[in-house]
Design an enzyme around this catalytic site. Sequence first.
Site, PDB file in Angstrom:
ATOM      1  N   SER A 301       8.333   3.611   3.538  1.00 20.84           N
ATOM      2  CA  SER A 301       8.661   2.012   3.408  1.00 20.84           C
ATOM      3  C   SER A 301       8.124   1.414   2.518  1.00 20.84           C
ATOM      4  CB  SER A 301       8.353   1.633   4.907  1.00 20.84           C
ATOM      5  OG  SER A 301       6.992   1.252   4.885  1.00 20.84           O
ATOM      6  N   SER A 334       4.013   4.192   5.078  1.00 20.27           N
ATOM      7  CA  SER A 334       4.232   2.817   4.123  1.00 20.27           C
ATOM      8  C   SER A 334       3.707   3.248   2.752  1.00 20.27           C
ATOM      9  CB  SER A 334       3.084   1.816   4.837  1.00 20.27           C
ATOM     10  OG  SER A 334       1.730   2.173   4.590  1.00 20.27           O
ATOM     11  N   ASP A 335       4.301   2.501   1.614  1.00 15.76           N
ATOM     12  CA  ASP A 335       3.774   2.439   0.506  1.00 15.76           C
ATOM     13  C   ASP A 335       2.486   1.627   0.507  1.00 15.76           C
ATOM     14  OD1 ASP A 335       3.582   2.799  -2.152  1.00 15.76           O
ATOM     15  OD2 ASP A 335       5.462   1.676  -2.707  1.00 15.76           O
ATOM     16  N   SER A 336       1.666   1.807  -0.670  1.00 17.48           N
ATOM     17  CA  SER A 336       0.455   1.120  -0.500  1.00 17.48           C
ATOM     18  C   SER A 336       0.483  -0.222  -0.448  1.00 17.48           C
ATOM     19  CB  SER A 336      -0.437   1.773  -1.856  1.00 17.48           C
ATOM     20  OG  SER A 336      -0.763   3.079  -1.753  1.00 17.48           O
TER      21      SER A 336
END
Length: 808
Positions: A301, A334-336
């Site tokens: 995401s 999730s993306d960072s």
Amino acid sequence: MNFYRWDAKHSGFTVFLIFMMMSRVDAQQKNIYHKGWIDFNKNGKMDVFEDPSQPIDTRVADLLSQMTVDEKTCQTATLYGYGRVLKDEMPTPGWKNEIWKDGIANIDEELNGLAYHHSSDTKYSYPYSRHAEAINTIQKWFVEETRLGIPVDFTNEGVHGLNHDRATPLPAPIAIGSTWNKSLVYEGGMIVGREAKALGYTNIYAPILDPARDQRWGRVVETYGEDPFLIAELGKQMTIGIQDQGVAATLKHFAVYSVPKGGRDGSARTDPHVAPREMQQIYLYPFRRVIEEAHPLGIMSSYNDWDGIPVTGSYYFLTELLRQKFGFMGYVVSDSEAVEFIYSKYHVATDPKDAVRQAFEAGLNVRTNFTMPGTFINPLRELVKEGKVSMKTLDSRVADVLRVKFKLGLFDQPYVADPKKADEIVNPKNTKDFVLNMARQSIVLLKNDHNFLPLDIKKTAKILVAGPLATANRYLISRYGPSNIAMPTVLDGIKTYVGTKAEVTYAKGCNTVDATWPESEIINTPLTAEEQASINEAVEQAKKSDVVIAVLGEDEDQVGEAKSRTGLDLPGRQEQLLEALKATGKPVLLVMINGQPLTVNWANRYVDGIIEAWFPNNAGAQAIAETIFGDYNPGGKLSITFPKTTGQIEFNFPFKPSSQANQPAAGPNGYGKTSVNGALYPFGFGLSYTAFLYSNLLVTPDSQHRQGDVQVSVDIKNTGKVKGDEVVQLYLKDMQSSVVTYDTQLRGFERITLEPGQTKTVKFTLHPDDLALLDKNMNWTVEPGTFEVRIGSSSEDIRIKKQFAIVE
């Protein structure tokens, strides 16, 4: 056993300690590995979740029923690998005091030997067998030292080759997109997956499915291009290639990530100005297609918002679209910092814990960030305890993660079966031909004035290679690809090819950028004496040469993640160098090394030839040399439009009718000449050293019902004197519709190789989905009406057309 001295005062405590120590020794001595199953929970019997013969959902439910809240929440976070977050290369006694004593969802980039991140340098990344053994050791700790023994999903990047020390290198994704070769991309995916599996990785973050619609955006280099159909077709092949090796593919970045306002990157990647219909047709199309047709096990995401809602906190994106409409069955990571941004950037959460709640309720399964996993797990535990996150939601999110781990076979074989084989599997000699072939096929010939190319080595005694990119090589390595690979330069490739057949000299001419760049893109400054002297030196050498090969463009410092540009001209003093070299009267070839389209208008008008090489892999130097001298006939096509100026942006394909039309001299849309019109190079463009004739277009039936397929075939003949590749492109035009559709849309392509005089018949099948539009109620439907099939060599070079009808 005298673990502690017996004394009456502490007898109870001492007996307890002795019991615990003896139990631990007994547990370690007990064999949990049985024929055909593993006793993960160490209870001496085969539980349902340990039984390979049981259905996966049954196994998931059984394991979930045995988990505590602490164990469940540990399956919702990533632990970044050694040198990033994890401080230990190998398990230590202290791990029993860390939050992952109850397990962890995944460990990312563990011991992979990241390029340019020396804090993560490790002795375990190479030889490959040592890495596989190290991963086994870490996995063994989780299997044997945690209560339920839930294995770890070891994740890693892989968008242009596995992000590991000395893995097989692929070209940058924008170059892969220029191959237009589905089978080649599938094979690339197989290599990434095979090497990952051998090294102990079980989940690869690839492919990137973001359409690059704004050429200024820094991550254009990491995309397959601008067109959703092309991206879907190539992304599907990369996904299947990876997952055919028993490794998960995680698509990124979901969604509407690649068109932040003004193309700005980094922390400014936000506020995409995208209407709902455009979002569905352009930005979600590749994800929908790949999810439905390739069944990836992962989605990343994104950390942008859309229409005022952070995507990672959006139930609409992460549940309604992904799972309910697209049928996604894996887990969402999730993306960072995507979770943290809900609070810190967008300010739609009351505090960081509320951001955790919003993301988790929306449908996020696993949080990833460069912080300890406890910064997500502990707030989540509090939310569950407070009743703000229900046990039903927690169980659902954890079940998704466990399901992927079962599908990957981690509960049947959690270890690399034969670590020593990794030394044979990773970057073997037999992939060298593939690496070279992919480099060759990614090259696009943009200009060839009066058949200037290929150069005849017999008539070219003295060659000057000029420009800063001729000796650069850092662009061959990025954050998301292999590191510590051999990196021959373009100059190396030319010298190796030419050998003693000609004299090759080199003059740098200028640096990639000047001292005031990027300000020099908006404020022109005079050349310094040193800069002028360097250009003069190159000019003097050019005067003594028969031909000049100028290697210009960008390197890793000008394009990439968080590196969007204000302008797209050749940076620094490279334009002045090119003009000075051409002013000598010598023929000039421009070889472009770059990660995004450059507005090389002057070069397009005045130099003799232009080769687009993008960021190739480490065989690119050889491929470029072979192309220059004719051993290879370039057949790549642009997967992204080259605008003439950033003032034209947005300028891309597909586009709505008249939205990119020229400004007329008079009329309602303009008066006089006040704008630059047209693309520098259109989508799908690419020249060849030969020519191709299109004929005999057949479309059957000429009238079809809405749910029927339409067959298309066309004959292609090589009418030239050399073997060559042609990318046959099928575009479809809806002649009349209830809503405004794109002017034309790519709906098929095939790359074929033809010998001189050879003819091949290329066949396409148009499915209902290829004809569908979003109607006024935002429902996908195929409307009755007339469609036109347009076949050609680019989006603007249409060679042959034919219509068919869709009836009720």
